[in-house]
Design an enzyme around this catalytic site. Sequence first.
Site, PDB file in Angstrom:
ATOM      1  N   ASP A 119       2.818  -7.303  -7.583  1.00  0.00           N
ATOM      2  CA  ASP A 119       2.368  -5.919  -7.457  1.00  0.00           C
ATOM      3  C   ASP A 119       2.068  -5.323  -8.821  1.00  0.00           C
ATOM      4  OD1 ASP A 119       1.774  -3.416  -6.520  1.00  0.00           O
ATOM      5  OD2 ASP A 119       3.836  -2.868  -6.036  1.00  0.00           O
ATOM      6  N   ASP A 298      -5.456  -2.184  -7.688  1.00  0.00           N
ATOM      7  CA  ASP A 298      -4.084  -2.352  -7.223  1.00  0.00           C
ATOM      8  C   ASP A 298      -3.948  -3.527  -6.271  1.00  0.00           C
ATOM      9  OD1 ASP A 298      -1.359  -1.775  -6.722  1.00  0.00           O
ATOM     10  OD2 ASP A 298      -1.889  -0.541  -4.996  1.00  0.00           O
TER      11      ASP A 298
END
Length: 426
Positions: A119, A298
């Site tokens: 992440d 992202d």
Amino acid sequence: MSNFIASRSVPFVSRIAGRHAKDIIARDKARAQKILQGINPHGPTAFHELRRRRHDHHHGHGHGGGNSGAGTGGSTGGSGAAPPTSSSGDGVDVTDAGVTYTAAVGIGSPATDYTLLIDTGSSNTWVGAEKAYHPTSTSKKTGQTVNVSYGSGSFSGTEYTDTVTLAPSLVIQNQSIGVASTAQGFQDVDGILGIGPVDLTQGTVSGGQTVPTVTDNLFAQGTIANNSIGIFYEPTTESGALNGELTFGDVDTSKISGEVTYVPITSTQPASMYWGIDQELTYGTDTTLLSGSAGIVDTGTTLLLLATDAFQAYERATGAKLDNATGLLTLTEAQFENLQSLFFNIGGTTFELTANAQIWPRALNATIGGEEGRIYLVASDLGSQSGQGLDFINGFAFLQRFYSVYDTGNSQVGLATTPFTDSQTN
């Protein structure tokens, strides 16, 4: 950097884990709302200023050791300076979980392997969501507590420092990790490998200081030459395919088909708090969806999220209809044949997301509760109007078609085309 270890590449394997499309959309929107609310309001550019102030006051941090910030070049303004490149980089095995990628990460000595979600939108590394943490002789309990909210999930627990092994050439000593006593919103993974800006750890560990990320410590301990990460994805339509690479401290030029375009972190909040960039977005040649807009890149977001007005303009331009069963836009075969490319103008370079790249892989429709052979678009409504500082999130669906670089040392994001940018796999 005398201790820089020669580059090596390790392939990753895709693994399809079924999640309903409505769950994916809900998670992505929750994540977007967290960013809009300014939760953990820190980004790589702000980190440089914070590090400078700490240096001026002779104030350090005891987690994981070392200087956690400066990369080669050390620009605080995102000057666009490119880090050195090589033909391949320090690679890490990662696994495609169907909505994002995971890495097999060893912790302890002897190491226990954990499946961690990669992440770029968060920065704490932690375990214990499923497989329990197994302390070894290298494990040290710090006495601090850890609490992190992700908008779509959370965990709380205890901080340890331990040896973390990402690959044989990527071993980190005394890395801060969270050991979860409770975790919500995580399935089929043991935790998260957080590779976002270090400032996102501010306030997550009792005591209030930031916690160096795995990338920070690899750089500080002399294992990598630059405080940066390169991510390569290959579009996949089946489980078990070898299809990508995570590279620390370098750009794997064997995985790109053009030059890397570097852009500074946007100055627009709240996008500037994350891996935020400015971009213009056009559907076809004459339908402008976003102009001079700020958003983020992202890996933790699955879809391509667009501000509500931009999404509605896209919906009208494509003629797509909302499918009540999945919550995604759908096209007929005739509409798909006429679907135009999306053009992303980023730093003066145009990146084309082809018609094929805009649809969910039809072979994997069942994994999201879709109908066999039906055409679902991967663009979705972010949930707020443009002009609020987060007009888009270029998520996993976008990143499968482009190589991305997350350069903390120079406060910049890089993008490049790959041999799979124009792939017709979907």
